[in-house]
Design a protein around this motif. Structure first.
Motif, PDB file in Angstrom:
ATOM      1  N   ALA A   1      82.061  -0.892  21.307  1.00 36.14           N
ATOM      2  CA  ALA A   1      81.697  -1.756  20.181  1.00 36.14           C
ATOM      3  C   ALA A   1      80.873  -2.921  20.725  1.00 36.14           C
ATOM      4  CB  ALA A   1      82.950  -2.259  19.466  1.00 36.14           C
TER       5      ALA A   1
ATOM      6  N   LYS B   1      79.134  -5.105  18.557  1.00 40.85           N
ATOM      7  CA  LYS B   1      78.792  -5.983  17.429  1.00 40.85           C
ATOM      8  C   LYS B   1      78.898  -7.461  17.810  1.00 40.85           C
ATOM      9  CE  LYS B   1      83.535  -5.280  15.973  1.00 40.85           C
ATOM     10  NZ  LYS B   1      84.448  -4.611  15.057  1.00 40.85           N
TER      11      LYS B   1
ATOM     12  N   TYR C   1      80.223  -9.350  21.304  1.00 39.94           N
ATOM     13  CA  TYR C   1      81.307 -10.331  21.322  1.00 39.94           C
ATOM     14  C   TYR C   1      80.866 -11.599  22.055  1.00 39.94           C
ATOM     15  CZ  TYR C   1      84.473  -6.583  19.720  1.00 39.94           C
ATOM     16  OH  TYR C   1      85.075  -5.557  19.005  1.00 39.94           O
TER      17      TYR C   1
ATOM     18  N   LEU D   1      78.769   0.043  11.663  1.00 39.13           N
ATOM     19  CA  LEU D   1      80.101   0.108  11.047  1.00 39.13           C
ATOM     20  C   LEU D   1      80.116  -0.377   9.600  1.00 39.13           C
ATOM     21  CD1 LEU D   1      82.123  -1.276  14.081  1.00 39.13           C
ATOM     22  CD2 LEU D   1      82.444   0.992  13.075  1.00 39.13           C
TER      23      LEU D   1
ATOM     24  N   ARG E   1      89.972  -2.234   4.030  1.00 37.51           N
ATOM     25  CA  ARG E   1      88.670  -2.921   4.081  1.00 37.51           C
ATOM     26  C   ARG E   1      87.652  -1.835   3.739  1.00 37.51           C
ATOM     27  NH1 ARG E   1      88.326  -5.962   9.799  1.00 37.51           N
ATOM     28  NH2 ARG E   1      87.767  -3.815  10.260  1.00 37.51           N
TER      29      ARG E   1
ATOM     30  N   MET F   1      86.179   8.900  10.956  1.00 39.76           N
ATOM     31  CA  MET F   1      86.925   7.831  11.629  1.00 39.76           C
ATOM     32  C   MET F   1      87.782   6.991  10.680  1.00 39.76           C
ATOM     33  SD  MET F   1      84.118   4.930  12.537  1.00 39.76           S
ATOM     34  CE  MET F   1      85.130   3.552  11.949  1.00 39.76           C
TER      35      MET F   1
ATOM     36  N   HIS G   1      90.436   3.099  11.040  1.00 43.70           N
ATOM     37  CA  HIS G   1      90.603   1.891  11.866  1.00 43.70           C
ATOM     38  C   HIS G   1      92.025   1.367  11.742  1.00 43.70           C
ATOM     39  CE1 HIS G   1      89.239  -1.457  14.212  1.00 43.70           C
ATOM     40  NE2 HIS G   1      89.311  -2.341  13.236  1.00 43.70           N
TER      41      HIS G   1
ATOM     42  N   ASN H   1      90.513   1.594  18.464  1.00 43.41           N
ATOM     43  CA  ASN H   1      89.799   0.451  19.048  1.00 43.41           C
ATOM     44  C   ASN H   1      90.413   0.216  20.432  1.00 43.41           C
ATOM     45  OD1 ASN H   1      92.301  -0.445  18.307  1.00 43.41           O
ATOM     46  ND2 ASN H   1      91.607  -2.264  17.220  1.00 43.41           N
ATOM     47  N   SER H   2      90.206  -0.959  21.029  1.00 47.19           N
ATOM     48  CA  SER H   2      90.765  -1.209  22.369  1.00 47.19           C
ATOM     49  C   SER H   2      92.265  -0.972  22.402  1.00 47.19           C
ATOM     50  CB  SER H   2      90.499  -2.657  22.796  1.00 47.19           C
ATOM     51  OG  SER H   2      89.131  -2.929  22.838  1.00 47.19           O
TER      52      SER H   2
ATOM     53  N   ARG I   1      86.649   3.653  20.409  1.00 43.88           N
ATOM     54  CA  ARG I   1      85.650   2.605  20.123  1.00 43.88           C
ATOM     55  C   ARG I   1      86.128   1.231  20.582  1.00 43.88           C
ATOM     56  NH1 ARG I   1      87.302   4.692  15.067  1.00 43.88           N
ATOM     57  NH2 ARG I   1      87.975   2.591  14.504  1.00 43.88           N
ATOM     58  N   PRO I   2      86.364   1.038  21.884  1.00 48.85           N
ATOM     59  CA  PRO I   2      86.853  -0.270  22.333  1.00 48.85           C
ATOM     60  C   PRO I   2      85.796  -1.352  22.222  1.00 48.85           C
ATOM     61  CG  PRO I   2      86.314   1.084  24.229  1.00 48.85           C
ATOM     62  CD  PRO I   2      86.150   1.963  23.012  1.00 48.85           C
ATOM     63  N   GLY I   3      86.233  -2.560  21.930  1.00 44.03           N
ATOM     64  CA  GLY I   3      85.365  -3.734  21.923  1.00 44.03           C
ATOM     65  C   GLY I   3      85.963  -4.806  22.823  1.00 44.03           C
ATOM     66  N   ILE I   4      86.938  -5.521  22.302  1.00 39.79           N
ATOM     67  CA  ILE I   4      87.451  -6.726  22.968  1.00 39.79           C
ATOM     68  C   ILE I   4      87.842  -6.494  24.430  1.00 39.79           C
ATOM     69  CG2 ILE I   4      89.866  -6.423  22.189  1.00 39.79           C
ATOM     70  CD1 ILE I   4      88.028  -9.796  22.288  1.00 39.79           C
TER      71      ILE I   4
ATOM     72  N   TYR J   1      89.127 -13.115  20.280  1.00 39.30           N
ATOM     73  CA  TYR J   1      87.913 -12.593  19.641  1.00 39.30           C
ATOM     74  C   TYR J   1      87.072 -13.757  19.083  1.00 39.30           C
ATOM     75  CZ  TYR J   1      90.246  -7.931  19.039  1.00 39.30           C
ATOM     76  OH  TYR J   1      90.880  -6.728  19.196  1.00 39.30           O
TER      77      TYR J   1
HETATM   78  C1  LIG Z   1      85.381  -4.088  15.883  1.00 38.29           C
HETATM   79  C2  LIG Z   1      85.797  -2.704  15.688  1.00 38.29           C
HETATM   80  C3  LIG Z   1      86.206  -1.940  16.794  1.00 38.29           C
HETATM   81  C4  LIG Z   1      86.476  -2.547  18.147  1.00 38.29           C
HETATM   82  O1  LIG Z   1      87.698  -3.259  18.050  1.00 38.29           O
HETATM   83  P1  LIG Z   1      88.392  -4.036  19.265  1.00 38.29           P
HETATM   84  O2  LIG Z   1      89.689  -4.487  18.712  1.00 38.29           O
HETATM   85  O3  LIG Z   1      87.493  -5.171  19.593  1.00 38.29           O
HETATM   86  O4  LIG Z   1      88.521  -3.085  20.384  1.00 38.29           O
HETATM   87  C5  LIG Z   1      86.461  -0.597  16.577  1.00 38.29           C
HETATM   88  N1  LIG Z   1      86.339  -0.055  15.346  1.00 38.29           N
HETATM   89  C6  LIG Z   1      85.964  -0.763  14.263  1.00 38.29           C
HETATM   90  C7  LIG Z   1      85.863  -0.111  12.932  1.00 38.29           C
HETATM   91  C8  LIG Z   1      85.692  -2.114  14.394  1.00 38.29           C
HETATM   92  O5  LIG Z   1      85.349  -2.834  13.322  1.00 38.29           O
END
Ligand SMILES: *Cc1c(COP(=O)(O)O)cnc(C)c1O
Length: 380
Positions: free
Chosen positions: A45, A47, A51, A93, A145, A172, A174, A209-210, A225-228, A362
């Motif tokens: 991720a 976005k 981060y 997304l 959401r 997918m 979330h 996600n993470s 889909r990891p981000g943080i 975040y």
């Molecule tokens: C932001 C987001 C992620 C990443 O989430 P983290 O908690 O930062 O790992 C994955 N999937 C979706 C749909 C998101 O909005």
């Protein structure tokens, strides 16, 4: 505000410095990928300017590390990333904004279709074009959401007028409570996701996600889909954070002054010196992303900075452009005018600051520093 074209801004003129360690981002990605079995793809991720770390630089680093699929939020972020990574798979997304399908297709951006209407619009676009363009379908398993409600999802997936003109490249959902793995919501979402997607084994699936990556293989499916975690943040509140820190914020000392016992510091006069104090004023504030909610007062302690291993608690309110720190116990030689104080980084975890500011790391990361000098390199 980085530089004017011919005249780079001298370092000494910046109030603060934001250092980003791209190798740490790559290492964090490799660490997460190591948690997956070989069949699961590790995406990223990116976005909100990755981060706060810089979408372009972070995207290049992750692509070099082997990442091939990226998730951003809004279509404008996707267009920018397409310039950086011509060969990556890019998902937006936030999905399909009305009347914009042609732009997605032109730039090979895949919308994550988040409502029944979006699926209809994409399918019609594909039908008219006579070609199936790639898009993900998002099903809501409880966060409420984005995502088609389970019944809508099943209706769409079984409608040959919709799935037929295009075939989802990904299905997918979330997680709402990944940060607290023991929350029953996680198991409920996992079961529901399995149940609704089971009739469609031909399409790749993604839930994690993470936090989902760290919660174990049940949550991994075909793609994560990891981000943080990539950016050093703490995805799971209750566990120790295994990720490498990625960002460091330092602010420059402008003045060190004495505060007599009984005097107050900062706006609102909310913080009284309980003893004679030495106070360092640094050139960074809430406008730089050092959140005002981490201010201190007589009632409440606030965040802190670190100087050469010494903790310097925040005194009084965080202002727009400056913060006052208690340096009474810090050796004089560390307090030169112009010296840097670490306000966030390896010694000042965003997670720890976030506790003072009643938020999550975040928010700290994504708020950071348009006004700081930006340096890419190791954090030491
Ligand atoms: C932001 C987001 C992620 C990443 O989430 P983290 O908690 O930062 O790992 C994955 N999937 C979706 C749909 C998101 O909005």
């Amino acid at each position: 505000m980085s530089s004017t074209s011919n005249h780079p801004i001298p370092s000494g003129l910046y109030g603060g410095r934001l250092t980003i360690d791209l190798d740490a981002i790559s290492d964090n990605w490799a660490y997460l990928r190591g948690k997956l079995n070989g069949a699961t793809e590790c995406a990223a991720a990116l976005k909100a300017d990755a981060y706060g770390t810089g979408q372009e630089k972070a995207g290049q680093a992750l692509f070099s590390a082997g990442c091939r699929t990226f998730f951003v939020a809004v279509p404008t972020e996707a267009l920018a990333l397409r310039q950086t990574l011509p060969d990556a798979v890019i998902y937006a997304l936030d999905g399909l904004f009305p009347g914009t399908a042609e732009h997605f297709v032109e730039h090979r951006i895949r919308p994550v279709l988040g409502s029944f209407e979006e699926v209809v619009e994409w399918a019609e676009f594909c039908k008219v074009a006579g070609k199936s363009f790639e898009a993900a379908v998002h099903v809501d398993t409880g966060i409420h959401r984005l995502g088609l409600a389970p019944a809508e999802f099943s209706a769409a997936m079984n409608d040959p007028d919709l799935i037929g003109p295009f075939e989802p490249s990904l299905i997918m959902s979330h997680l709402a409570c990944g940060s607290t793995p023991e929350h029953p919501m996680n198991d409920r979402q996992l079961k529901l996701f399995r149940e609704i997607t089971e009739p469609f084994p031909q399409f790749p699936k993604s839930l994690a996600n993470s936090a989902g990556v760290l919660m174990g293989s049940d949550y991994h499916f075909d793609l994560v889909r990891p981000g943080i975690s990539l950016y050093g943040g703490q995805a799971i509140e209750t566990a120790t954070n295994p990720m490498k820190p990625v960002a460091k914020v330092e602010a420059r000392i402008m003045i060190v002054r004495d505060v007599p016992k009984g005097d107050t510091i900062g706006y609102g006069a909310r913080h009284t010196a309980k003893r004679a104090l030495k106070n360092a004023v640094v050139a960074a504030g809430y406008a730089d992303g050092l959140l005002r909610r981490a201010s201190a007062s007589d009632e409440q302690s606030g965040g802190f900075g670190m100087i050469g291993g010494y903790k310097a608690p925040i005194l009084g309110r965080i202002s727009m452009d400056m913060i006052t720190l208690d340096v009474t116990d810090v050796p004089e030689k560390l307090l030169q005018r112009g010296a840097f104080v670490e306000m966030l980084g390896p010694n000042v975890a965003a997670t720890e600051l976030a506790a003072y500011a009643e938020t999550i790391d975040y928010e700290y990361l994504t708020s950071l520093g348009q006004r700081f000098e930006r340096v890419y390199g190791p954090l030491t």
